[in-house]
Design a protein around this motif. Structure first.
Motif, mmCIF file in Angstrom:
data_model
loop_
_atom_site.group_PDB
_atom_site.id
_atom_site.type_symbol
_atom_site.label_atom_id
_atom_site.label_comp_id
_atom_site.label_asym_id
_atom_site.label_seq_id
_atom_site.Cartn_x
_atom_site.Cartn_y
_atom_site.Cartn_z
ATOM 1 N N VAL A 34 -8.343 -1.318 6.725
ATOM 2 C CA VAL A 34 -8.453 -2.397 5.754
ATOM 3 C C VAL A 34 -7.529 -2.188 4.556
ATOM 4 N N THR A 35 -6.602 -1.272 4.668
ATOM 5 C CA THR A 35 -5.684 -1.019 3.566
ATOM 6 C C THR A 35 -4.778 -2.224 3.363
ATOM 7 N N GLU A 36 -4.669 -2.672 2.107
ATOM 8 C CA GLU A 36 -3.785 -3.781 1.782
ATOM 9 C C GLU A 36 -2.599 -3.246 1.005
ATOM 10 N N GLN A 37 -1.449 -3.803 1.253
ATOM 11 C CA GLN A 37 -0.254 -3.425 0.521
ATOM 12 C C GLN A 37 -0.295 -4.168 -0.811
ATOM 13 N N TYR A 38 -0.938 -3.553 -1.813
ATOM 14 C CA TYR A 38 -1.259 -4.267 -3.046
ATOM 15 C C TYR A 38 -0.071 -4.891 -3.770
ATOM 16 N N PRO A 39 0.914 -4.154 -4.203
ATOM 17 C CA PRO A 39 1.909 -4.859 -5.023
ATOM 18 C C PRO A 39 2.641 -5.959 -4.271
ATOM 19 N N GLU A 40 2.849 -5.783 -2.974
ATOM 20 C CA GLU A 40 3.595 -6.786 -2.221
ATOM 21 C C GLU A 40 2.735 -8.008 -1.896
ATOM 22 N N ASN A 41 1.458 -7.830 -1.597
ATOM 23 C CA ASN A 41 0.600 -8.927 -1.135
ATOM 24 C C ASN A 41 -0.431 -9.353 -2.167
ATOM 25 N N ARG A 42 -0.185 -9.100 -3.430
ATOM 26 C CA ARG A 42 -1.220 -9.370 -4.428
ATOM 27 C C ARG A 42 -1.546 -10.855 -4.553
ATOM 28 N N HIS A 43 -0.602 -11.744 -4.294
ATOM 29 C CA HIS A 43 -0.866 -13.169 -4.468
ATOM 30 C C HIS A 43 -1.520 -13.794 -3.237
ATOM 31 N N THR A 44 -1.380 -13.171 -2.073
ATOM 32 C CA THR A 44 -1.949 -13.762 -0.863
ATOM 33 C C THR A 44 -3.357 -13.274 -0.568
#
Length: 163
Positions: A34-44
């Protein structure tokens, strides 16, 4: 009970405990990531709850007006001295003395986001924003002045006279 029997029982309990821990570890290891690529996907993928509190702000409206009357209730309600209201007495056009806000200082680094200051404000002059990216390298950058330069108290709305 002999020493050998006690030894076997302890050995069996520790083996069961180890197997239980390995079982839990394997379940977590095989679970979907469930790791999200935070800085890249913060808006989605970013979801901020409605009740989130991140940074105190003083909204300024048209002609650089705010609603703070410098009463100091927010400063008194703050449990750890995060807010410091600097005010002075000035005479208005009618010759009446009024308290005027000079500077509204806020220390984001020591704020515990309890919202007691917002609840204490009688005019709704301050509120929390959803801006949560407040990481800085120097603590001095967390000392904020909320009122803008040249801002003034918003004029009171005119009262309608019933005829």
């Amino acid at each position: 009970m002999s020493k050998f029997t006690k030894y076997i029982k302890r050995y069996w309990r520790s083996t069961e405990s180890l197997a239980g821990g390995l079982d839990t570890s394997m379940k977590v290891f095989l679970r979907k990531k469930v790791t999200e690529q935070y800085p890249e996907n913060r808006h989605t993928t970013l979801y901020i709850p409605e009740r989130h509190r991140a940074e105190l702000m003083m909204p300024h409206y048209e002609q650089n007006h705010h609603h703070c009357i410098a009463c100091g209730l927010c400063q008194m309600a703050c449990p750890n001295g995060t807010i410091h209201v600097v005010s002075e007495m000035r005479e208005d056009a009618d010759g009446k003395k009024k308290k005027v806000l000079v500077r509204y200082e806020y220390d984001l680094g020591s704020c515990m986001f309890c919202q007691l200051c917002v609840n204490a404000c009688p005019h709704g002059a301050i509120r929390f924003t959803y801006d949560f990216e407040n990481a800085v390298f120097e603590r001095e950058k967390l000392l904020l002045t909320l009122n803008k330069a040249g801002s003034s108290l918003a004029p009171a709305p005119e009262k309608k006279v019933n005829q």
